[in-house]
Design an enzyme around this catalytic site. Structure first.
Site, PDB file in Angstrom:
ATOM      1  N   CYS A  51      -3.304  -3.135  -6.068  1.00 39.46           N
ATOM      2  CA  CYS A  51      -2.668  -3.561  -7.561  1.00 39.46           C
ATOM      3  C   CYS A  51      -4.074  -4.038  -8.198  1.00 39.46           C
ATOM      4  O   CYS A  51      -4.143  -3.705  -9.267  1.00 39.46           O
ATOM      5  CB  CYS A  51      -1.623  -4.584  -7.367  1.00 39.46           C
ATOM      6  SG  CYS A  51      -0.264  -4.339  -6.176  1.00 39.46           S
ATOM      7  N   ASP A  83       3.067  -8.172  -3.899  1.00 36.67           N
ATOM      8  CA  ASP A  83       4.465  -8.005  -3.647  1.00 36.67           C
ATOM      9  C   ASP A  83       4.925  -7.035  -2.508  1.00 36.67           C
ATOM     10  O   ASP A  83       5.883  -7.735  -1.572  1.00 36.67           O
ATOM     11  CB  ASP A  83       5.248  -7.930  -4.594  1.00 36.67           C
ATOM     12  CG  ASP A  83       5.422  -9.282  -5.479  1.00 36.67           C
ATOM     13  OD1 ASP A  83       4.643 -10.224  -5.390  1.00 36.67           O
ATOM     14  OD2 ASP A  83       6.358  -9.657  -6.188  1.00 36.67           O
ATOM     15  N   CYS A 124      -0.877  -6.921 -10.358  1.00 32.08           N
ATOM     16  CA  CYS A 124       0.366  -7.260  -9.505  1.00 32.08           C
ATOM     17  C   CYS A 124       1.253  -8.208 -10.212  1.00 32.08           C
ATOM     18  O   CYS A 124       0.907  -9.019 -11.170  1.00 32.08           O
ATOM     19  CB  CYS A 124      -0.054  -7.564  -8.118  1.00 32.08           C
ATOM     20  SG  CYS A 124       1.438  -7.287  -7.211  1.00 32.08           S
ATOM     21  N   ASP A 125       2.243  -8.186  -9.940  1.00 30.41           N
ATOM     22  CA  ASP A 125       3.594  -8.665 -10.658  1.00 30.41           C
ATOM     23  C   ASP A 125       3.318 -10.051 -11.107  1.00 30.41           C
ATOM     24  O   ASP A 125       3.643 -10.448 -12.150  1.00 30.41           O
ATOM     25  CB  ASP A 125       4.941  -8.695  -9.535  1.00 30.41           C
ATOM     26  CG  ASP A 125       5.371  -7.530  -9.116  1.00 30.41           C
ATOM     27  OD1 ASP A 125       4.664  -6.530  -9.401  1.00 30.41           O
ATOM     28  OD2 ASP A 125       6.434  -7.296  -8.720  1.00 30.41           O
ATOM     29  N   LYS A 126       2.933 -11.054 -10.391  1.00 28.58           N
ATOM     30  CA  LYS A 126       2.835 -12.408 -10.701  1.00 28.58           C
ATOM     31  C   LYS A 126       1.595 -12.706 -11.520  1.00 28.58           C
ATOM     32  O   LYS A 126       1.438 -13.862 -11.871  1.00 28.58           O
ATOM     33  CB  LYS A 126       2.986 -13.477  -9.319  1.00 28.58           C
ATOM     34  CG  LYS A 126       4.431 -13.108  -8.755  1.00 28.58           C
ATOM     35  CD  LYS A 126       5.591 -13.276  -9.453  1.00 28.58           C
ATOM     36  CE  LYS A 126       6.811 -12.742  -8.682  1.00 28.58           C
ATOM     37  NZ  LYS A 126       6.871 -11.287  -8.467  1.00 28.58           N
ATOM     38  N   CYS A 196       2.359  -0.598  -9.001  1.00 24.85           N
ATOM     39  CA  CYS A 196       3.483   0.265  -8.781  1.00 24.85           C
ATOM     40  C   CYS A 196       3.959   0.978  -9.829  1.00 24.85           C
ATOM     41  O   CYS A 196       3.903   0.397 -11.017  1.00 24.85           O
ATOM     42  CB  CYS A 196       4.732  -0.505  -8.160  1.00 24.85           C
ATOM     43  SG  CYS A 196       4.324  -1.281  -6.584  1.00 24.85           S
ATOM     44  N   GLU A 448      12.226 -11.600  -3.190  1.00 23.64           N
ATOM     45  CA  GLU A 448      13.035 -10.320  -3.768  1.00 23.64           C
ATOM     46  C   GLU A 448      13.630  -9.734  -2.661  1.00 23.64           C
ATOM     47  O   GLU A 448      13.245  -9.675  -1.447  1.00 23.64           O
ATOM     48  CB  GLU A 448      12.079  -9.741  -4.404  1.00 23.64           C
ATOM     49  CG  GLU A 448      11.266  -9.987  -5.513  1.00 23.64           C
ATOM     50  CD  GLU A 448      10.137  -9.215  -6.260  1.00 23.64           C
ATOM     51  OE1 GLU A 448       9.942  -8.090  -5.931  1.00 23.64           O
ATOM     52  OE2 GLU A 448       9.662  -9.407  -7.486  1.00 23.64           O
ATOM     53  N   SER A 474      13.291  -6.991  -6.856  1.00 21.36           N
ATOM     54  CA  SER A 474      12.339  -6.424  -7.143  1.00 21.36           C
ATOM     55  C   SER A 474      12.674  -5.723  -8.443  1.00 21.36           C
ATOM     56  O   SER A 474      13.546  -5.030  -8.775  1.00 21.36           O
ATOM     57  CB  SER A 474      11.894  -5.355  -6.082  1.00 21.36           C
ATOM     58  OG  SER A 474      11.112  -4.429  -6.594  1.00 21.36           O
TER      59      SER A 474
HETATM   60 FE1  FES Z   1       2.016  -5.176  -6.867  1.00 17.66          FE
HETATM   61 FE2  FES Z   1       3.865  -3.518  -6.888  1.00 17.66          FE
HETATM   62  S1  FES Z   1       3.269  -4.720  -5.456  1.00 17.66           S
HETATM   63  S2  FES Z   1       2.613  -3.935  -8.525  1.00 17.66           S
END
Ligand code: FES
Length: 561
Positions: A51, A83, A124-126, A196, A448, A474
């Site tokens: 990511c 994640d 990435c997400d966070k 992702c 998640e 997620s």
């Molecule tokens: Fe990093 Fe999905 S695990 S964006």
């Protein structure tokens, strides 16, 4: 001419600051460099996943833009928790926690070294919400740059994302695909670096950064591998120097109206439910009063128009090819659903940005519809309240067609227990799987539930089984899944007293989540409830659990009074 007060002057000018300057000289700064605004390029960087693996590279291009604009840039890092690698394990408990760590580490580095402004590079997400929280908290000139999405993979004609690997595990466990097929899907699902590929949490938050006005128009959607990433990196550096010159600070941009715009885009795109937590947290840092009711109100008036995975058929790279987030915003603006007057980091309003944006002249209706012909007439996420969630809960309606479900409760006190029950084939059509003690305090960190939700969908039970949890989902989750139930079980919320066989009603149309028991029975059980011992008594997770607030407040950590 920079209009803001430069905090670097107090740190690096004058005779008494010679020791501080000595350190800048030892990293190669000249007198000329020291005289310019000091800019941090904050890269959320890590090799521990795809990511954010390239963000240091992007930082070099951002620095070029900062220099072009007359600043002195330095790259500083912050952390990344990938994640997907923690999913379904103890590791996932650190995901939401990392959002706070990111905001805190940025604050520490910016203030400790007296930077005058910063460009934050997330992925990435966070990382995106953590960076935006720091921007709102510090309120010094700032621009957000997304690292970019991965490209989708292919298996035959099937377009793959990481969601497919999780569901393939469920399908394999249910005997629907072979080990070889699972292996092929695993090998092909995430073929490039970047986040992702679907409209999961990372891409949702990138779109939100753009809709909030904190990122350059069009910068959310180009893939990580695209040459346009480099262009946006340079331009983000230039843009930072421009906002410094104009004296525009994050709280001038992240106003209540900007949050309304961000929620509007979230609903229209059927983005991740995690965005609700993150927007509440960013608003808290910006001093903007935002509540779950704002999400509910907006979701009732904004239609779902973008067919993006997991609710639809396309991925972020497809959206990029037809005009990116500006295309969605333009459709919403034309329908009177977006506030065009909101200021952005370009120094222009949303309306002006969209007027100047060069849209590709291609067919796009298969991906983004007009507001008048939506996929669904309401937003992709709805807020539920009721006897099972007095403070609120969240459901992603973009990823399911079922609007009402009543079933028997199957409570589990951890995600793992629920997963094993699904594996053993103990979950039947008509069940409502309740996973509790996985909230902000209880988890801690609201892990998640993708492993469980994917196992349900993979086993072919996506239409017949619902899931209710005080944990999170997620962005890749689909099916009838209700999360963020508040108050959580760890603080004695009603989800803690659900017993096997109780009836639960999920009524999306009327926004209700009910434990179908007489009020006296709910009161009696709540009176007899005893808390479980905390999962952690030392280290980061224990500290986090002691400070974190309710999911209905964005699960921000608050200083103890
Ligand atoms: Fe990093 Fe999905 S695990 S964006």
């Amino acid at each position: 001419m920079v209009k803001i007060k430069l905090q670097s002057k107090d740190r690096y000018e004058g005779l008494l600051n010679a020791p501080h300057r000595a350190f800048l000289r030892s990293i190669g700064f000249s007198d000329d460099d020291i005289g310019k605004p000091l800019v941090a390029v904050v890269a959320a960087w890590s090799e521990a996943g795809p990511c954010n693996i390239h963000t240091l590279q992007l930082a070099t291009h951002v620095k070029e833009g900062v220099r072009r604009g007359g600043g002195s840039p330095l790259t500083v890092p912050t952390i990344v928790v990938n994640d997907n690698i923690g999913m379904g394990t103890e590791g996932m408990r650190y995901s939401l926690v990392s959002r706070e760590v990111i905001a805190d580490t940025i604050e520490a580095q910016i203030n400790a070294h007296a930077f005058d402004g910063f460009v934050g590079i997330g992925g990435c997400d966070k990382t995106t919400p953590g960076i935006l929280m720091a921007m709102a908290r510090l309120n010094i000139p700032a621009v957000y740059l997304y690292g970019g999405t991965a490209e989708p993979g292919f298996y035959g004609n099937l377009k793959l994302t990481i969601e497919d690997v999780h569901e393939a595990v469920g399908a394999y466990l249910a005997g629907k695909i072979t080990e070889d097929e699972l292996y092929e899907i695993e090998k092909r699902a995430h073929p490039t670096y970047g986040t992702c590929a679907g409209m999961f949490t990372a891409n949702t938050m990138a779109a939100i950064a753009e809709a909030l006005g904190m990122a350059l128009p069009g910068s959310a959607s180009p893939p990580a591998t695209s040459a346009r990433r480099v262009m946006y990196a340079v331009e983000s550096g230039v843009a930072l120097m421009n906002v410094m010159e104009l004296g525009i600070k994050p709280r001038d941009v992240m106003t209540y109206e900007a949050f309304e715009n961000a929620i509007t885009v979230l609903m229209a795109m059927g983005g991740s439910t995690n965005a609700i937590l993150h927007l509440l947290a960013i608003a808290y840092e910006a001093g903007v009063k935002l509540t779950l009711d704002d999400f509910d109100r907006i979701s009732r008036r904004v239609p779902y128009i973008a067919s993006l995975r997991p609710g639809g058929d396309y991925v972020m790279a497809d959206l990029d090819a037809v005009g990116g987030v500006p295309l969605v915003m333009l459709k919403l603006l034309k329908a009177g659903l977006l506030n065009g007057k909101a200021l952005t980091i370009t120094g222009k309003t949303v309306e002006e940005n969209l007027r100047d944006y060069r849209f590709p002249n291609v067919k796009h209706e298969h991906i983004v519809r007009d507001v008048s012909t939506p996929i669904k007439p309401w937003g992709g996420i709805r807020i539920l309240k009721g006897s099972l969630a007095p403070e609120g809960a969240v459901i992603k309606v973009a990823a399911t067609d079922i609007m009402r479900f009543e079933g028997r409760a199957r409570p589990f006190n951890s995600e793992e227990d629920a997963f094993q029950a699904i594996r053993r084939g103990e979950i039947r059509p008509g069940d409502v799987v309740v996973i509790r003690y996985e909230g902000p305090k209880g988890g801690p960190g609201m892990p998640e539930m993708l492993r469980v939700t994917a196992a349900i969908v993979g086993a072919g039970l996506g239409k017949d089984v619902a899931l209710v949890t005080d944990g999170r989902f997620s962005g890749a989750t689909r099916g009838l899944m209700v999360g963020h139930v508040a108050p959580e079980a760890a603080v004695g919320g009603p989800i803690a007293i659900v017993e096997d066989g109780d009836r639960i009603l999920i009524d999306v149309e009327n926004g209700r989540l009910e434990l179908l028991l007489p009020e006296e029975e709910i009161r009696r059980r709540l009176k007899n409830w005893q808390p479980l011992p905390p999962r952690y008594t030392r280290g980061l997770l224990a500290k986090y659990a002691s400070l974190v607030s309710s999911a209905s407040m964005g699960a921000v950590t608050l200083p103890r009074q």
